[in-house]
Design a protein around this motif. Sequence first.
Motif, PDB file in Angstrom:
ATOM      1  N   PHE A 269     -17.355 -32.198   0.198  1.00 45.49           N
ATOM      2  CA  PHE A 269     -17.212 -31.515  -1.088  1.00 45.49           C
ATOM      3  C   PHE A 269     -15.889 -31.886  -1.753  1.00 45.49           C
ATOM      4  O   PHE A 269     -15.848 -32.179  -2.957  1.00 45.49           O
ATOM      5  CB  PHE A 269     -17.298 -29.999  -0.901  1.00 45.49           C
TER       6      PHE A 269
ATOM      7  N   SER B 136     -15.732 -35.569  -2.918  1.00 48.94           N
ATOM      8  CA  SER B 136     -16.582 -35.734  -4.098  1.00 48.94           C
ATOM      9  C   SER B 136     -15.935 -35.151  -5.340  1.00 48.94           C
ATOM     10  O   SER B 136     -15.935 -35.772  -6.413  1.00 48.94           O
ATOM     11  CB  SER B 136     -17.941 -35.063  -3.854  1.00 48.94           C
ATOM     12  N   LYS B 137     -15.373 -33.954  -5.200  1.00 48.73           N
ATOM     13  CA  LYS B 137     -14.753 -33.306  -6.360  1.00 48.73           C
ATOM     14  C   LYS B 137     -13.583 -34.122  -6.880  1.00 48.73           C
ATOM     15  O   LYS B 137     -13.374 -34.233  -8.097  1.00 48.73           O
ATOM     16  CB  LYS B 137     -14.302 -31.894  -6.003  1.00 48.73           C
TER      17      LYS B 137
ATOM     18  N   LYS C  45     -25.543 -32.736 -15.444  1.00 45.54           N
ATOM     19  CA  LYS C  45     -24.966 -32.963 -14.115  1.00 45.54           C
ATOM     20  C   LYS C  45     -24.553 -34.427 -13.973  1.00 45.54           C
ATOM     21  O   LYS C  45     -25.040 -35.307 -14.688  1.00 45.54           O
ATOM     22  CB  LYS C  45     -25.962 -32.605 -13.016  1.00 45.54           C
TER      23      LYS C  45
ATOM     24  N   SER D  97     -23.735 -37.347 -10.655  1.00 48.36           N
ATOM     25  CA  SER D  97     -24.029 -37.520  -9.239  1.00 48.36           C
ATOM     26  C   SER D  97     -23.491 -38.851  -8.745  1.00 48.36           C
ATOM     27  O   SER D  97     -23.146 -39.739  -9.537  1.00 48.36           O
ATOM     28  CB  SER D  97     -25.536 -37.444  -8.983  1.00 48.36           C
TER      29      SER D  97
ATOM     30  N   SER E  22     -24.286 -36.783  -3.836  1.00 50.15           N
ATOM     31  CA  SER E  22     -23.324 -35.739  -4.167  1.00 50.15           C
ATOM     32  C   SER E  22     -23.516 -35.373  -5.634  1.00 50.15           C
ATOM     33  O   SER E  22     -23.488 -36.239  -6.510  1.00 50.15           O
ATOM     34  CB  SER E  22     -21.893 -36.230  -3.938  1.00 50.15           C
TER      35      SER E  22
ATOM     36  N   TYR F  80     -22.571 -32.929  -9.029  1.00 49.63           N
ATOM     37  CA  TYR F  80     -21.479 -32.184  -9.664  1.00 49.63           C
ATOM     38  C   TYR F  80     -21.952 -31.667 -11.017  1.00 49.63           C
ATOM     39  O   TYR F  80     -22.435 -32.439 -11.867  1.00 49.63           O
ATOM     40  CB  TYR F  80     -20.266 -33.092  -9.853  1.00 49.63           C
TER      41      TYR F  80
ATOM     42  N   ASP G 159     -22.258 -25.247  -2.422  1.00 51.18           N
ATOM     43  CA  ASP G 159     -20.975 -24.555  -2.423  1.00 51.18           C
ATOM     44  C   ASP G 159     -21.250 -23.058  -2.612  1.00 51.18           C
ATOM     45  O   ASP G 159     -22.403 -22.618  -2.574  1.00 51.18           O
ATOM     46  CB  ASP G 159     -20.028 -25.114  -3.494  1.00 51.18           C
TER      47      ASP G 159
ATOM     48  N   SER H   6     -17.230 -25.043 -12.304  1.00 51.19           N
ATOM     49  CA  SER H   6     -18.014 -26.192 -11.866  1.00 51.19           C
ATOM     50  C   SER H   6     -18.840 -25.784 -10.643  1.00 51.19           C
ATOM     51  O   SER H   6     -18.576 -24.762 -10.005  1.00 51.19           O
ATOM     52  CB  SER H   6     -17.096 -27.363 -11.507  1.00 51.19           C
ATOM     53  N   ARG H   7     -19.847 -26.566 -10.349  1.00 48.41           N
ATOM     54  CA  ARG H   7     -20.708 -26.308  -9.194  1.00 48.41           C
ATOM     55  C   ARG H   7     -20.967 -27.628  -8.482  1.00 48.41           C
ATOM     56  O   ARG H   7     -21.079 -28.676  -9.127  1.00 48.41           O
ATOM     57  CB  ARG H   7     -22.035 -25.682  -9.648  1.00 48.41           C
ATOM     58  N   GLN H   8     -21.068 -27.573  -7.144  1.00 48.11           N
ATOM     59  CA  GLN H   8     -21.345 -28.768  -6.356  1.00 48.11           C
ATOM     60  C   GLN H   8     -22.453 -28.522  -5.349  1.00 48.11           C
ATOM     61  O   GLN H   8     -22.652 -27.400  -4.877  1.00 48.11           O
ATOM     62  CB  GLN H   8     -20.097 -29.207  -5.573  1.00 48.11           C
ATOM     63  N   SER H   9     -23.152 -29.579  -5.015  1.00 49.70           N
ATOM     64  CA  SER H   9     -24.080 -29.544  -3.888  1.00 49.70           C
ATOM     65  C   SER H   9     -24.181 -30.956  -3.312  1.00 49.70           C
ATOM     66  O   SER H   9     -23.829 -31.944  -3.965  1.00 49.70           O
ATOM     67  CB  SER H   9     -25.459 -29.025  -4.301  1.00 49.70           C
TER      68      SER H   9
END
Length: 311
Positions: free
Chosen positions: A62, A65-66, A108, A110, A178, A180, A210, A269-272
Amino acid sequence: MANTGIPIVDFEKYGLHVTDAGSVHCEVLKDTARGICDAFSSVGFVYLINHGIEQSKINGMFQTSKDFFSQPMEVKKSCARNKSIGNHGWVGLEVEKLNPDRQAGDLKESFNFTPSEEGSWPSDIFRSTFFSFFSECRQLTMRVLDVLSIGLKLEDKNFLSECHSLIGRKGCPTTLRSLYYPPLSECAKPGQVRCGEHSDYGTVTLLFQDGIGGLEVMNTDDVYVPAQPVPGAVLVNIGDLMQRWTADKLRATKHRVMIPEAELKKRQSRQSLAFFVHPNDEVIVKCLDGSDKYEPISSIDYLNYRFSVTY
């Protein structure tokens, strides 16, 4: 069971902490297999706890990636996906539209990775982190497929894992992605969402979220409900090819990520992290029960079809 109606299954008997997977007898895994298959045949999703991937490795993915997604556009563009030669690389905002019926692209970004494809990397640390996490996900996937074979009462416990034997090598498109979702500073276009309604393309998906939340899953009443993150769990779901393979016994459930209604969450922000699992390219997916409910199709032909309507 999680408060969304998605079951929680303990994978302790076959997680990556079990160093000698070959020593685990099928009888030991029957309860685990039953729980997973029951979840996949109803809601199509299951939370696995005690899966064996260390939280520190998930956190590292995470953060790495961020750091990348926070870079200037010029840096990200230097690693952009070239769809004419493969799937590796960065995909920018609104490039994808997972629900073709929506007019606007998804909000998004990626980064796609499969070890068999060459491509640009923003740094050596970024590259090594992706390679390491891909390996962890591959190992867990193989164990999930073995347990799934038991739950489906296949004669060969290794049938599904053998159909995915090339994961990480040429001839298998399994991809670590990834994702975002940037903060929303402006109004979205009419009908625009962070990730449009869709089912996944392959056999299974491992999803690490996340703590922000936002994923919604269609339940058995065809109503979208939140799939809140469960600490320490990986969310696993069925894809279209597995639904075809099992003649609809297992369900590829639609899911989406909407734009939050609360202003505070819009500014977050959001991540997965998604590990999209596909069989080897040449595997012919044919109904396991012999029903021919779906026409046989090769793994790669189905994937190429789905890509054609997504980009």
